[in-house]
Design an enzyme around this catalytic site. Structure first.
Site, PDB file in Angstrom:
ATOM      1  N   GLY A  15       0.832  -1.214   0.000  1.00 42.15           N
ATOM      2  CA  GLY A  15       0.000   0.000   0.000  1.00 42.15           C
ATOM      3  C   GLY A  15       0.858   1.251   0.000  1.00 42.15           C
ATOM      4  N   TYR A 188     -15.302  -4.003   7.507  1.00 46.83           N
ATOM      5  CA  TYR A 188     -13.916  -3.540   7.685  1.00 46.83           C
ATOM      6  C   TYR A 188     -13.421  -3.911   9.090  1.00 46.83           C
ATOM      7  CZ  TYR A 188     -10.237   0.131   8.064  1.00 46.83           C
ATOM      8  OH  TYR A 188      -9.066   0.846   8.243  1.00 46.83           O
ATOM      9  N   LYS A 239     -14.698  19.708  -0.591  1.00 45.30           N
ATOM     10  CA  LYS A 239     -15.965  20.462  -0.683  1.00 45.30           C
ATOM     11  C   LYS A 239     -15.717  21.968  -0.572  1.00 45.30           C
ATOM     12  CE  LYS A 239     -19.154  17.094   1.403  1.00 45.30           C
ATOM     13  NZ  LYS A 239     -19.947  16.876   2.637  1.00 45.30           N
TER      14      LYS A 239
HETATM   15  P1  NAP Z   1      -5.170   4.344   1.322  1.00 43.80           P
HETATM   16  O1  NAP Z   1      -4.658   5.723   1.148  1.00 43.80           O
HETATM   17  O2  NAP Z   1      -6.502   4.003   0.753  1.00 43.80           O
HETATM   18  O3  NAP Z   1      -4.070   3.334   0.750  1.00 43.80           O
HETATM   19  C1  NAP Z   1      -4.348   1.984   0.605  1.00 43.80           C
HETATM   20  C2  NAP Z   1      -3.268   1.388  -0.240  1.00 43.80           C
HETATM   21  O4  NAP Z   1      -3.548  -0.010  -0.422  1.00 43.80           O
HETATM   22  C3  NAP Z   1      -3.150   1.989  -1.640  1.00 43.80           C
HETATM   23  O5  NAP Z   1      -1.775   2.106  -1.958  1.00 43.80           O
HETATM   24  C4  NAP Z   1      -3.817   0.935  -2.525  1.00 43.80           C
HETATM   25  O6  NAP Z   1      -3.335   0.926  -3.849  1.00 43.80           O
HETATM   26  C5  NAP Z   1      -3.376  -0.323  -1.799  1.00 43.80           C
HETATM   27  N1  NAP Z   1      -4.203  -1.479  -2.120  1.00 43.80           N
HETATM   28  C6  NAP Z   1      -5.546  -1.607  -1.986  1.00 43.80           C
HETATM   29  N2  NAP Z   1      -5.953  -2.824  -2.394  1.00 43.80           N
HETATM   30  C7  NAP Z   1      -4.829  -3.481  -2.785  1.00 43.80           C
HETATM   31  C8  NAP Z   1      -4.602  -4.784  -3.302  1.00 43.80           C
HETATM   32  N3  NAP Z   1      -5.601  -5.646  -3.505  1.00 43.80           N
HETATM   33  N4  NAP Z   1      -3.330  -5.132  -3.597  1.00 43.80           N
HETATM   34  C9  NAP Z   1      -2.304  -4.274  -3.407  1.00 43.80           C
HETATM   35  N5  NAP Z   1      -2.465  -3.026  -2.908  1.00 43.80           N
HETATM   36  C10 NAP Z   1      -3.710  -2.638  -2.607  1.00 43.80           C
HETATM   37  O7  NAP Z   1      -5.227   3.953   2.861  1.00 43.80           O
HETATM   38  P2  NAP Z   1      -4.409   4.557   4.105  1.00 43.80           P
HETATM   39  O8  NAP Z   1      -5.288   5.575   4.726  1.00 43.80           O
HETATM   40  O9  NAP Z   1      -3.021   4.871   3.698  1.00 43.80           O
HETATM   41  O10 NAP Z   1      -4.423   3.303   5.074  1.00 43.80           O
HETATM   42  C11 NAP Z   1      -3.254   2.538   5.330  1.00 43.80           C
HETATM   43  C12 NAP Z   1      -3.582   1.527   6.417  1.00 43.80           C
HETATM   44  O11 NAP Z   1      -3.968   2.224   7.604  1.00 43.80           O
HETATM   45  C13 NAP Z   1      -4.758   0.608   6.056  1.00 43.80           C
HETATM   46  O12 NAP Z   1      -4.483  -0.695   6.510  1.00 43.80           O
HETATM   47  C14 NAP Z   1      -5.923   1.204   6.828  1.00 43.80           C
HETATM   48  O13 NAP Z   1      -6.888   0.234   7.117  1.00 43.80           O
HETATM   49  C15 NAP Z   1      -5.213   1.723   8.071  1.00 43.80           C
HETATM   50  N6  NAP Z   1      -5.915   2.805   8.773  1.00 43.80           N
HETATM   51  C16 NAP Z   1      -6.245   3.951   8.090  1.00 43.80           C
HETATM   52  C17 NAP Z   1      -6.893   4.970   8.774  1.00 43.80           C
HETATM   53  C18 NAP Z   1      -7.291   6.253   8.082  1.00 43.80           C
HETATM   54  O14 NAP Z   1      -7.925   7.105   8.722  1.00 43.80           O
HETATM   55  N7  NAP Z   1      -6.944   6.455   6.820  1.00 43.80           N
HETATM   56  C19 NAP Z   1      -7.180   4.826  10.149  1.00 43.80           C
HETATM   57  C20 NAP Z   1      -6.818   3.636  10.803  1.00 43.80           C
HETATM   58  C21 NAP Z   1      -6.171   2.635  10.093  1.00 43.80           C
HETATM   59  P3  NAP Z   1      -4.072   1.878  -4.961  1.00 43.80           P
HETATM   60  O15 NAP Z   1      -3.891   3.280  -4.482  1.00 43.80           O
HETATM   61  O16 NAP Z   1      -3.355   1.598  -6.204  1.00 43.80           O
HETATM   62  O17 NAP Z   1      -5.510   1.476  -4.955  1.00 43.80           O
HETATM   63  P1  GDP Z   2     -15.204   7.524  10.712  1.00 44.23           P
HETATM   64  O1  GDP Z   2     -14.370   8.389  11.587  1.00 44.23           O
HETATM   65  O2  GDP Z   2     -14.602   6.191  10.464  1.00 44.23           O
HETATM   66  O3  GDP Z   2     -16.622   7.445  11.176  1.00 44.23           O
HETATM   67  O4  GDP Z   2     -15.264   8.133   9.240  1.00 44.23           O
HETATM   68  P2  GDP Z   2     -15.155   9.589   8.597  1.00 44.23           P
HETATM   69  O5  GDP Z   2     -13.779  10.082   8.584  1.00 44.23           O
HETATM   70  O6  GDP Z   2     -15.830   9.423   7.285  1.00 44.23           O
HETATM   71  O7  GDP Z   2     -15.963  10.599   9.564  1.00 44.23           O
HETATM   72  C1  GDP Z   2     -17.321  10.540   9.630  1.00 44.23           C
HETATM   73  C2  GDP Z   2     -17.915  11.658  10.485  1.00 44.23           C
HETATM   74  O8  GDP Z   2     -17.742  12.921   9.841  1.00 44.23           O
HETATM   75  C3  GDP Z   2     -19.413  11.418  10.628  1.00 44.23           C
HETATM   76  O9  GDP Z   2     -19.877  11.957  11.841  1.00 44.23           O
HETATM   77  C4  GDP Z   2     -19.948  12.215   9.425  1.00 44.23           C
HETATM   78  O10 GDP Z   2     -21.327  12.572   9.587  1.00 44.23           O
HETATM   79  C5  GDP Z   2     -19.039  13.440   9.483  1.00 44.23           C
HETATM   80  N1  GDP Z   2     -18.916  14.180   8.211  1.00 44.23           N
HETATM   81  C6  GDP Z   2     -19.271  15.461   7.998  1.00 44.23           C
HETATM   82  N2  GDP Z   2     -19.049  15.837   6.750  1.00 44.23           N
HETATM   83  C7  GDP Z   2     -18.485  14.758   6.116  1.00 44.23           C
HETATM   84  C8  GDP Z   2     -17.997  14.556   4.789  1.00 44.23           C
HETATM   85  O11 GDP Z   2     -18.030  15.414   3.924  1.00 44.23           O
HETATM   86  N3  GDP Z   2     -17.451  13.326   4.548  1.00 44.23           N
HETATM   87  C9  GDP Z   2     -17.382  12.339   5.489  1.00 44.23           C
HETATM   88  N4  GDP Z   2     -16.819  11.175   5.183  1.00 44.23           N
HETATM   89  N5  GDP Z   2     -17.865  12.508   6.746  1.00 44.23           N
HETATM   90  C10 GDP Z   2     -18.401  13.711   7.053  1.00 44.23           C
END
Ligand code: NAP
Ligand code: GDP
Length: 366
Positions: A15, A188, A239
């Protein structure tokens, strides 16, 4: 695939093109990599990790000694609500997914990705894997703050027929398995919970050092700024960008009362390097700002409005879902290890992210 230098540790980042992967790449490029480390940032095109064959081939080619496993199907609240089944990973048991199916409907089934990565790591003798859980794995009905003890397993061994010991073991089972996660993202969340189960299994049976981190809501450059699919901060930044172009109002979804702890991707990246190099437990560790830094969605929206100098009206669409009210996590364990780690102040990190989006609008994921 992109790599650099060649010496002791071969670190594969799955990723590598995502939000967290790009942040780790930047922190390493900016001087936090070490001389004995070769970093390999994996692109989706290098291997589809839903495929066992492609994943195994990638591991055999790269021969990593260490893995940071980030690849996953990731999305904000509204994407999760629509695709719970896909976020879990149903549909392909018994036969590997094929590219044509993926291109028809580009889903990334998490349970398959995690199983393929962890098993390939085991088979090719990887020394350490750091995977990502999430604070949404915890039961919806929970006492706060969330902490790592709620994931710890201390199941006493019991003999067949030893009912008190069996009951005791069930009662002492970790709290994450005592209740369902929030209904909005059960696919998830259950897939993520299973990474911890697998890590413990690989440790007990094979002595593997596979561990997990639990980040709170991550944001920063290279996030997914798609309004329907992304998380709240990148969604609102996009937005505001459009509202400024058209002179319209900014619509914030939900009541804006839910609360979240946001971690800047570059801070998370620095913590990932520390976990990879120095954190030796199989037990998870929460990577988060403190409880006192939790903000409401309204406060988060206001930070973006200020950073982007938006002068228009804010509208709250309460017909849209709120998701979990809060997921407050304690970073006490992290603080015991790293008492003086400095997090970037929230408003500064939001400013930097907005500036990145404004500059990179044409090529940003959106
Ligand atoms: P992201 O920006 O969506 O990146 C996900 C990455 O996984 C991308 O590089 C994507 O490639 C790759 N990927 C998806 N499906 C794949 C597959 N089948 N084979 C190979 N590569 C694949 O996500 P992120 O926010 O960086 O998240 C990274 C990790 O942190 C994840 O495990 C996520 O669950 C965890 N996490 C994220 C958050 C958050 O708020 N973002 C919070 C808690 C935990 P492409 O771009 O080419 O699709
Ligand atoms: P979560 O933290 O995993 O629940 O996911 P999000 O990062 O999508 O955050 C969701 C929270 O932000 C909820 O309370 C939504 O109602 C609020 N929210 C407000 N505006 C937005 C928007 O434009 N996009 C998203 N994803 N959430 C929004």
């Amino acid at each position: 695939m992109e790599g650099a230098g060649l010496v002791g540790k071969h670190i594969l980042v799955t990723g590598g093109t995502g939000l967290a992967g790009r942040a780790i790449e930047k922190v390493v490029a900016d001087g936090e990599g070490q001389l004995d480390e070769e970093w390999i940032f994996m692109f989706f095109r290098d291997a589809d990790m839903m495929s066992t064959t492609e994943t195994k081939a990638l591991f055999e080619l790269c021969k990593p000694t260490h893995v940071i496993h980030l690849a996953a199907m990731v999305g904000g609240l509204f994407r999760n609500i629509c695709y719970n089944l896909d976020f879990w990973g149903a549909g392909f048991w018994g036969s590997p997914p094929c590219r044509s199916e993926k291109s028809l409907h580009p889903q990334r089934r998490n349970i398959l990705i995690n199983d393929n990565v962890l098993h390939s790591a085991y088979e090719t003798g990887v020394q350490k894997v750091v995977s990502c859980l999430s604070t949404c794995i915890f039961p919806d009905k929970m006492t706060y703050p969330i902490d790592e003890s709620m994931v710890s397993i201390s199941v006493p061994r019991h003999l067949p027929g030893d009912i008190p010991a069996l009951l005791n073991s069930l009662l002492s089972y970790p709290q994450i398995h005592n209740g369902p996660p929030h209904s909005s993202n059960f696919g998830y969340s259950y897939a993520k919970r299973m990474i911890d189960i697998q890590n413990r299994g690989y440790f007990e049976q094979h002595g593997c050092r596979f561990t997990t981190v639990i980040p709170t809501n991550v944001f920063g450059p290279h996030d997914n700024f798609n309004i329907e699919d992304g998380h709240v901060l990148p969604g609102l930044i996009h937005k505001v960008y459009l509202a400024k172009q058209t002179g319209s109002a900014l619509t914030v979804w939900g009541t804006s009362k839910p609360r979240r702890q946001f971690i800047y991707s570059l801070d998370l990246a620095r913590l990932f390097l520390w976990v990879l190099r120095e954190y030796d437990e199989v037990e998870p560790i929460i990577l988060s700002v403190g409880e006192e830094d939790e903000v409401s969605i309204r406060e988060a929206a206001e930070a973006i409005v200020e950073a982007m100098d938006f002068r228009g009206e804010l509208v709250f669409d309460t017909t849209k879902a709120d998701g979990p009210f809060k997921k407050t996590a304690s970073n006490a364990k992290l603080r015991r290890y790293l008492p003086s780690f400095q997090f970037t102040p929230f408003r500064q990190a939001v400013k930097e992210t907005c500036a990145w989006f404004n500059t990179n609008y044409a090529n940003a994921r959106k």
